[in-house]
Design an enzyme around this catalytic site. Sequence first.
Site, PDB file in Angstrom:
ATOM      1  N   ALA A   1     106.846  31.209  58.277  1.00  0.00           N
ATOM      2  CA  ALA A   1     106.341  30.957  59.622  1.00  0.00           C
ATOM      3  C   ALA A   1     106.120  29.466  59.839  1.00  0.00           C
ATOM      4  O   ALA A   1     105.800  28.730  58.901  1.00  0.00           O
ATOM      5  CB  ALA A   1     105.042  31.716  59.838  1.00  0.00           C
ATOM      6  N   PRO A   2     106.279  28.993  61.072  1.00  0.00           N
ATOM      7  CA  PRO A   2     106.005  27.585  61.367  1.00  0.00           C
ATOM      8  C   PRO A   2     104.543  27.258  61.087  1.00  0.00           C
ATOM      9  O   PRO A   2     103.666  28.115  61.196  1.00  0.00           O
ATOM     10  CB  PRO A   2     106.315  27.467  62.862  1.00  0.00           C
ATOM     11  N   GLY A   3     104.282  26.008  60.751  1.00  0.00           N
ATOM     12  CA  GLY A   3     102.912  25.585  60.514  1.00  0.00           C
ATOM     13  C   GLY A   3     102.704  25.096  59.100  1.00  0.00           C
ATOM     14  O   GLY A   3     103.594  25.191  58.246  1.00  0.00           O
ATOM     15  N   THR A   4     101.526  24.572  58.867  1.00  0.00           N
ATOM     16  CA  THR A   4     101.168  24.061  57.546  1.00  0.00           C
ATOM     17  C   THR A   4     101.004  25.211  56.567  1.00  0.00           C
ATOM     18  O   THR A   4     100.369  26.216  56.877  1.00  0.00           O
ATOM     19  CB  THR A   4      99.855  23.263  57.640  1.00  0.00           C
ATOM     20  N   ARG A   5     101.568  25.074  55.397  1.00  0.00           N
ATOM     21  CA  ARG A   5     101.452  26.116  54.384  1.00  0.00           C
ATOM     22  C   ARG A   5      99.987  26.322  53.998  1.00  0.00           C
ATOM     23  O   ARG A   5      99.242  25.379  53.785  1.00  0.00           O
ATOM     24  CB  ARG A   5     102.240  25.749  53.122  1.00  0.00           C
ATOM     25  N   GLY A   6      99.580  27.584  53.895  1.00  0.00           N
ATOM     26  CA  GLY A   6      98.213  27.901  53.514  1.00  0.00           C
ATOM     27  C   GLY A   6      98.001  27.806  52.016  1.00  0.00           C
ATOM     28  O   GLY A   6      98.958  27.903  51.230  1.00  0.00           O
ATOM     29  N   LEU A   7      96.755  27.649  51.622  1.00  0.00           N
ATOM     30  CA  LEU A   7      96.420  27.572  50.202  1.00  0.00           C
ATOM     31  C   LEU A   7      96.184  28.944  49.595  1.00  0.00           C
ATOM     32  O   LEU A   7      96.206  29.092  48.376  1.00  0.00           O
ATOM     33  CB  LEU A   7      95.167  26.701  50.016  1.00  0.00           C
TER      34      LEU A   7
ATOM     35  N   LYS B   1     101.385  38.386  56.333  1.00  0.00           N
ATOM     36  CA  LYS B   1     100.562  37.526  55.484  1.00  0.00           C
ATOM     37  C   LYS B   1     100.341  38.202  54.127  1.00  0.00           C
ATOM     38  O   LYS B   1      99.892  39.347  54.075  1.00  0.00           O
ATOM     39  CB  LYS B   1      99.212  37.239  56.158  1.00  0.00           C
TER      40      LYS B   1
ATOM     41  N   ASP C   1      92.864  40.494  65.324  1.00  0.00           N
ATOM     42  CA  ASP C   1      92.835  41.749  64.575  1.00  0.00           C
ATOM     43  C   ASP C   1      93.984  41.740  63.565  1.00  0.00           C
ATOM     44  O   ASP C   1      95.083  41.264  63.854  1.00  0.00           O
ATOM     45  CB  ASP C   1      93.003  42.921  65.534  1.00  0.00           C
TER      46      ASP C   1
END
Length: 574
Positions: free
Chosen positions: A318-324, A339, A374
Amino acid sequence: MKPAEHQPAQKIAFRIIQHFDKSYRWFSRITRGAQERFEKGQWQETVRASKERITVYEQSLSEAVADIYHDLTVHQKNDVFWRTMKQAYFSLLEGHPQFELAETFYNSVIGRIFKHRKIDNSVMFLLPSRCYLPGRDREKVINSFDPTTTVAQMYEAIFHVYRFNIPFEDKARDINNLDVALRKRLSKAQLASVTAVEMLKPVFYRSKAAYVIGRICMPDETLPFVIALQTSTRQALFVDALLTDRKDLSIIFGFARSYFMADTLYPAEVAAFLQELLPHKKHFELYMALGHFKHGKTVFYRNFLHHQEHSTDLFEAAPGTRGLVMMVFHLPSYGVVFKIIKDEFAESKKITRDHVKSCYKLVKMSDRVGRMADTHEYVNFRFPLARIAPELLQELHDTCASSVKIVGDELIISHLYIERKMTPLNLYLDQETDPKKVRSAIDELGTCIKQIALANIFPGDMLHKNFGITRLGRVIFYDYDEICLMKDRNFRELPKSDDPYAMDTLSVAPDDVFPEQFEHFIVGKKHLKELLKSLHGDLMTASYWRELQTIAGSGAVPNFTPYDASARLPREEV
């Protein structure tokens, strides 16, 4: 299968439908109590009822599965038995008013027995057993009102049908307000052309509000027609707004709001009516809004399979900063993200996998006040391997290997969450050039944080990359791995000292939070920091957070109206 062997399958099928019916009665009993809680202002009981109703399905499912294991040696039954049982169950659904929900309950039973490893339409209802034709039970879910009377007489007729066991604060004032509001919305010619006024029989309750929902039909258009009701501090009823804009109705049924309490025996017909009012809403979203989130998951999965068959794009990160903590991917042509909890977290994340799961459950059980997305949990979710972009497949193996496996031509993910797709706020602010839209987004960000806190949730990681913005410009929080209840944090001021080494000697406990530091990381760019401080500078003070903490700790239930304040009707409390 021999005729004598049909009996066990029929017996178990009947037992499952009994458990479903019992579950729906329990669900309905809680839902029906919403009117009394609303009338008496029992807001804490409203919160508890909402949480209890969410647990009904899982408890009923557990009872049903335990019952089956008591009577059946499951592992000794072959596929013929399970196919026979499905057929027996199907015959029990003939004429059942909640047949579609009963199918989902059956799927859950089979899923629990086989640990979601047997996804097979021959033994489950992957596809609906019948095509539901909206309108078949329409008269059972709507009240129709005479459009040839005066507007005031129509409102009198509506309130004669929709009665409450508390008095109006000022009924004449409210009817006059409603009369004026409708005449502002419709011209004389439009009013004269109204062919029907149809209102859903169930009143929709959520938090401190009640909604009578319907539509006004004219030859060339149909408008939503929603009367929003609240109660005063003296427990008197008043009309707060008349909503005739689809945008307002869409927000009321938004994916970041708690589920409605709307009592009906015919959820399919109610959902179909709502779909006509909100054609841009997915059908599964409407079931979820009604509190049938498990069936919403079923409808989503069917919709997802259909979309896969009619699209060719590849799943990708997904676009955006990679999560930790979470790996997030999507299908560009579809409106959700997937997710997965990563195998290992960054050193800065002092949490566990179970902690992350508990955070997502906390949000599910909380009032999301229109500010927390949600999420829906799935196990052993299957994707066609050929549709997975090679780069995504490699990233999944690198970050989530314990959750993914390849079986034949499918990628199976053992545990994931599905969430509505939004534009990450950091990307939006990087791309948006209109100063008014930027200001609105930053104002929304501050308001979002405040409202979440008033709902007794400390957001934890408030970097703007953890928020999304909807097509209507509403900012929603969607990263839950560091959330907690407000009582679990100690909001402190930074020490005031001329000693340059004072911070080095500051004693900090794990639960300490220093709001003065928020300005350094919520948004990165200087002009955005200054804008956030000018609009919501109180977020950077410990005293403000302690005030929110006190409100949350008092048990007060916030009342955030989902429509714009300009829609509220004039009122002086009497």
